[in-house]
Scaffold this motif. Structure first.
Motif, PDB file in Angstrom:
ATOM      1  N   TRP A  24       9.163 -11.470  33.894  1.00 25.01           N
ATOM      2  CA  TRP A  24       9.807 -12.762  34.106  1.00 25.01           C
ATOM      3  C   TRP A  24      10.948 -12.601  35.100  1.00 25.01           C
ATOM      4  N   HIS A  25      11.418 -13.731  35.587  1.00 25.19           N
ATOM      5  CA  HIS A  25      12.587 -13.743  36.454  1.00 25.19           C
ATOM      6  C   HIS A  25      13.781 -13.223  35.658  1.00 25.19           C
ATOM      7  N   GLU A  26      14.609 -12.420  36.303  1.00 28.49           N
ATOM      8  CA  GLU A  26      15.701 -11.761  35.582  1.00 28.49           C
ATOM      9  C   GLU A  26      16.647 -12.753  34.903  1.00 28.49           C
ATOM     10  N   ASP A  27      16.765 -13.957  35.449  1.00 31.24           N
ATOM     11  CA  ASP A  27      17.659 -14.944  34.841  1.00 31.24           C
ATOM     12  C   ASP A  27      17.081 -15.579  33.583  1.00 31.24           C
ATOM     13  N   LEU A  28      15.852 -15.203  33.222  1.00 35.25           N
ATOM     14  CA  LEU A  28      15.216 -15.761  32.028  1.00 35.25           C
ATOM     15  C   LEU A  28      15.139 -14.752  30.884  1.00 35.25           C
ATOM     16  N   THR A  29      15.804 -13.630  31.048  1.00 36.11           N
ATOM     17  CA  THR A  29      15.726 -12.581  30.028  1.00 36.11           C
ATOM     18  C   THR A  29      16.202 -13.081  28.675  1.00 36.11           C
ATOM     19  N   ASP A  30      17.234 -13.916  28.671  1.00 31.77           N
ATOM     20  CA  ASP A  30      17.749 -14.408  27.391  1.00 31.77           C
ATOM     21  C   ASP A  30      16.711 -15.247  26.658  1.00 31.77           C
ATOM     22  N   LEU A  31      15.989 -16.113  27.375  1.00 29.33           N
ATOM     23  CA  LEU A  31      14.983 -16.943  26.728  1.00 29.33           C
ATOM     24  C   LEU A  31      13.785 -16.108  26.278  1.00 29.33           C
ATOM     25  N   ALA A  32      13.370 -15.160  27.107  1.00 34.51           N
ATOM     26  CA  ALA A  32      12.254 -14.291  26.707  1.00 34.51           C
ATOM     27  C   ALA A  32      12.584 -13.579  25.405  1.00 34.51           C
ATOM     28  N   SER A  33      13.818 -13.104  25.288  1.00 36.00           N
ATOM     29  CA  SER A  33      14.248 -12.424  24.066  1.00 36.00           C
ATOM     30  C   SER A  33      14.324 -13.399  22.894  1.00 36.00           C
ATOM     31  N   GLU A  34      14.857 -14.578  23.138  1.00 33.25           N
ATOM     32  CA  GLU A  34      14.959 -15.582  22.065  1.00 33.25           C
ATOM     33  C   GLU A  34      13.584 -15.987  21.553  1.00 33.25           C
ATOM     34  N   PHE A  35      12.636 -16.154  22.452  1.00 33.57           N
ATOM     35  CA  PHE A  35      11.297 -16.563  22.035  1.00 33.57           C
ATOM     36  C   PHE A  35      10.636 -15.491  21.172  1.00 33.57           C
ATOM     37  N   ARG A  36      10.859 -14.232  21.503  1.00 31.71           N
ATOM     38  CA  ARG A  36      10.281 -13.161  20.700  1.00 31.71           C
ATOM     39  C   ARG A  36      10.884 -13.120  19.298  1.00 31.71           C
ATOM     40  N   ALA A  37      12.124 -13.579  19.172  1.00 29.88           N
ATOM     41  CA  ALA A  37      12.804 -13.553  17.875  1.00 29.88           C
ATOM     42  C   ALA A  37      12.724 -14.886  17.137  1.00 29.88           C
ATOM     43  N   ASP A  38      12.078 -15.859  17.728  1.00 31.70           N
ATOM     44  CA  ASP A  38      12.030 -17.219  17.178  1.00 31.70           C
ATOM     45  C   ASP A  38      10.906 -17.315  16.138  1.00 31.70           C
ATOM     46  N   THR A  39      11.276 -17.203  14.859  1.00 33.88           N
ATOM     47  CA  THR A  39      10.271 -17.171  13.796  1.00 33.88           C
ATOM     48  C   THR A  39       9.450 -18.451  13.758  1.00 33.88           C
ATOM     49  N   ARG A  40      10.105 -19.586  13.903  1.00 32.05           N
ATOM     50  CA  ARG A  40       9.365 -20.850  13.849  1.00 32.05           C
ATOM     51  C   ARG A  40       8.356 -20.934  14.989  1.00 32.05           C
ATOM     52  N   LEU A  41       8.793 -20.587  16.190  1.00 35.42           N
ATOM     53  CA  LEU A  41       7.898 -20.634  17.343  1.00 35.42           C
ATOM     54  C   LEU A  41       6.717 -19.695  17.142  1.00 35.42           C
ATOM     55  N   ARG A  42       6.982 -18.473  16.726  1.00 31.03           N
ATOM     56  CA  ARG A  42       5.905 -17.493  16.532  1.00 31.03           C
ATOM     57  C   ARG A  42       4.900 -17.966  15.479  1.00 31.03           C
ATOM     58  N   THR A  43       5.391 -18.603  14.421  1.00 32.81           N
ATOM     59  CA  THR A  43       4.488 -19.096  13.383  1.00 32.81           C
ATOM     60  C   THR A  43       3.606 -20.210  13.911  1.00 32.81           C
ATOM     61  N   GLU A  44       4.190 -21.099  14.698  1.00 34.55           N
ATOM     62  CA  GLU A  44       3.404 -22.198  15.256  1.00 34.55           C
ATOM     63  C   GLU A  44       2.368 -21.676  16.260  1.00 34.55           C
ATOM     64  N   VAL A  45       2.740 -20.685  17.043  1.00 32.93           N
ATOM     65  CA  VAL A  45       1.783 -20.096  17.981  1.00 32.93           C
ATOM     66  C   VAL A  45       0.674 -19.372  17.211  1.00 32.93           C
ATOM     67  N   ALA A  46       1.025 -18.727  16.116  1.00 34.84           N
ATOM     68  CA  ALA A  46       0.005 -18.082  15.280  1.00 34.84           C
ATOM     69  C   ALA A  46      -0.998 -19.118  14.769  1.00 34.84           C
ATOM     70  N   ASP A  47      -0.497 -20.297  14.430  1.00 31.93           N
ATOM     71  CA  ASP A  47      -1.379 -21.376  13.985  1.00 31.93           C
ATOM     72  C   ASP A  47      -2.334 -21.787  15.107  1.00 31.93           C
ATOM     73  N   LEU A  48      -1.809 -21.927  16.311  1.00 30.40           N
ATOM     74  CA  LEU A  48      -2.652 -22.277  17.460  1.00 30.40           C
ATOM     75  C   LEU A  48      -3.654 -21.165  17.767  1.00 30.40           C
ATOM     76  N   ARG A  49      -3.215 -19.929  17.620  1.00 28.47           N
ATOM     77  CA  ARG A  49      -4.106 -18.789  17.880  1.00 28.47           C
ATOM     78  C   ARG A  49      -5.260 -18.770  16.875  1.00 28.47           C
ATOM     79  N   HIS A  50      -4.943 -18.991  15.611  1.00 28.33           N
ATOM     80  CA  HIS A  50      -5.990 -18.980  14.597  1.00 28.33           C
ATOM     81  C   HIS A  50      -6.958 -20.138  14.812  1.00 28.33           C
ATOM     82  N   LEU A  51      -6.435 -21.284  15.202  1.00 29.40           N
ATOM     83  CA  LEU A  51      -7.296 -22.423  15.514  1.00 29.40           C
ATOM     84  C   LEU A  51      -8.234 -22.081  16.670  1.00 29.40           C
ATOM     85  N   PHE A  52      -7.690 -21.444  17.696  1.00 27.51           N
ATOM     86  CA  PHE A  52      -8.498 -21.044  18.846  1.00 27.51           C
ATOM     87  C   PHE A  52      -9.618 -20.100  18.413  1.00 27.51           C
ATOM     88  N   MET A  53      -9.329 -19.211  17.478  1.00 28.94           N
ATOM     89  CA  MET A  53     -10.285 -18.205  17.047  1.00 28.94           C
ATOM     90  C   MET A  53     -11.369 -18.765  16.128  1.00 28.94           C
TER      91      MET A  53
END
Length: 386
Positions: free
Chosen positions: A189-218
């Motif tokens: 990613w662009h170096e100025d987005l490092t904070d968001l990239a890190s936040e997204f990896r630590a965002d439990t709600r976001l990760r859970t919702e993406v897991a839901d989308l992933r399982h739906l896709f599968m």
């Protein structure tokens, strides 16, 4: 003979052998490969009155070479997808002149008189009134025809079995719906987005919702998908003063959730809007999600009376379409995020003088689309996020 990788000098004889060209002395060939996966050649007659394109799937990812092997049988999936789309929306894909399964090669209409939609948008052109509506119609026509609503049970089971694509589906599951939310070598990613990239990896709600989308896709085998429906897989232009929209490259095609195709297109439209906003060139960008959704819904409702199982009534249709809408928003958000902090980025943003501000806005929008998708009831609600 077995599979052979075609070179420019092989194309005249190849087209002659396959019955597509009589006089090999009357042919000019050039390679025009541009995507990540395949090789493409254009063959034309000396007087320019006739031309075809030849597309061959390589046994590896073209931009990476043999270090990234890839089964060329993805071309089988592309050929099957074209065959299905040709039955319901032949005006929205290139004409296919023949498929050679031994060499994983398609001979098809030359579309060099058209332009890739992303290229035009990046140059500041508008979508125009037809493009997104036709994309919405195409998704409706293909998904209805290949769903349990439009296809008898035995044919559906055969389609699902024939369209299984574990290798390409695994790429999507990983690159779109997993890797951006974990530490992975593909991510950048662009170096100025490092904070968001890190936040997204630590965002439990976001990760859970993406897991839901992933399982739906599968697990959701609703209908045949294009599987990679973005502005780089759409060509537009005019022929005889009539607008032309052609969707191509359905090699990631498989039977999955309808909202995935819509979501990919919406993600690209929303990112293109962020580019235009950054450059001060906004035109009709804000209309595209609405136009495509309304066209999809209108066409799906038009086809509904022809459903093969009439147990599903109009009330169920309303519920089904609400679910497709919600899932499409989620996949749009996931696609936006992976295109900025994942593996394959978009030139819409990377070619900006300063990509960071628009990329940041797009990333935050992507998260909102995922975590708030149940709250967003219509295109106007989405506009409030921008």
């Amino acid at each position: 003979m077995g599979y052979r990788i075609l070179e420019t000098e092989d194309i005249p004889a190849y087209l002659h052998e396959r019955g597509h060209w009589a006089d090999v002395s009357d042919i000019h060939v050039r390679e025009v490969s541009d995507g990540n996966m395949n090789r493409v050649f254009l063959a034309s007659s000396a007087d320019g009155t006739r031309s075809v394109a030849v597309k061959q799937a390589l046994p590896w990812v073209r931009v990476a070479g043999p270090s990234w092997p890839m089964n060329p049988d993805r071309a089988d999936a592309e050929a099957r997808a074209y065959d299905q789309i040709a039955r319901v929306a032949p005006d929205k894909i290139p004409a296919i002149h023949g498929y050679d399964p031994e060499n994983y090669a398609l001979v098809m209409e030359d579309m060099s008189d058209l332009e890739v939609l992303r290229t035009l948008l990046n140059e500041g052109a508008p979508y125009g009134p037809h493009t997104s509506a036709r994309i919405g119609e195409l998704v409706a026509q293909l998904s209805f025809a290949t769903s349990d609503f439009g296809m008898d049970s035995a044919s559906r089971k055969a389609l699902i079995a024939a369209s299984v694509s574990p290798e390409l589906c695994k790429i999507t599951e990983d690159v779109v719906l997993s890797e951006p939310y974990i530490e992975h070598e593909h991510n950048h990613w662009h170096e100025d987005l490092t904070d968001l990239a890190s936040e997204f990896r630590a965002d439990t709600r976001l990760r859970t919702e993406v897991a839901d989308l992933r399982h739906l896709f599968m697990t959701s085998a609703q209908a045949l998908l294009h599987g990679d429906l973005h502005t780089g897989s759409i060509m537009v232009g005019e022929r005889e003063n009539t607008p032309v929209v052609r969707v191509f490259d359905p090699e990631f095609s498989f039977v999955g959730p309808i909202g995935f195709d819509l979501g990919l297109y919406w993600a690209n439209a929303l990112v293109s809007e962020e580019r235009a906003r950054a450059l001060g060139t906004l035109s009709d960008h804000g209309d595209q999600l609405k136009l495509s959704w309304e066209a999809f819904e209108r066409e799906f409702r038009r086809l509904w009376p022809t459903r093969v199982d009439t147990f599903f009534d109009d009330a169920y249709l309303d519920r089904f379409l609400r679910r497709v809408w919600t899932e499409s928003l989620g996949y749009a958000g996931a696609e936006i995020i992976r295109r900025i902090i994942g593996f394959a980025h978009l030139t819409d943003l990377t070619t900006l003088p300063d990509p960071a501000p628009a990329s940041r806005r797009a990333l935050l929008l992507g998260r909102e689309l995922i975590v708030r998708r149940e709250e967003l009831k219509n295109p106007n609600d989405v506009r409030t996020l921008l």
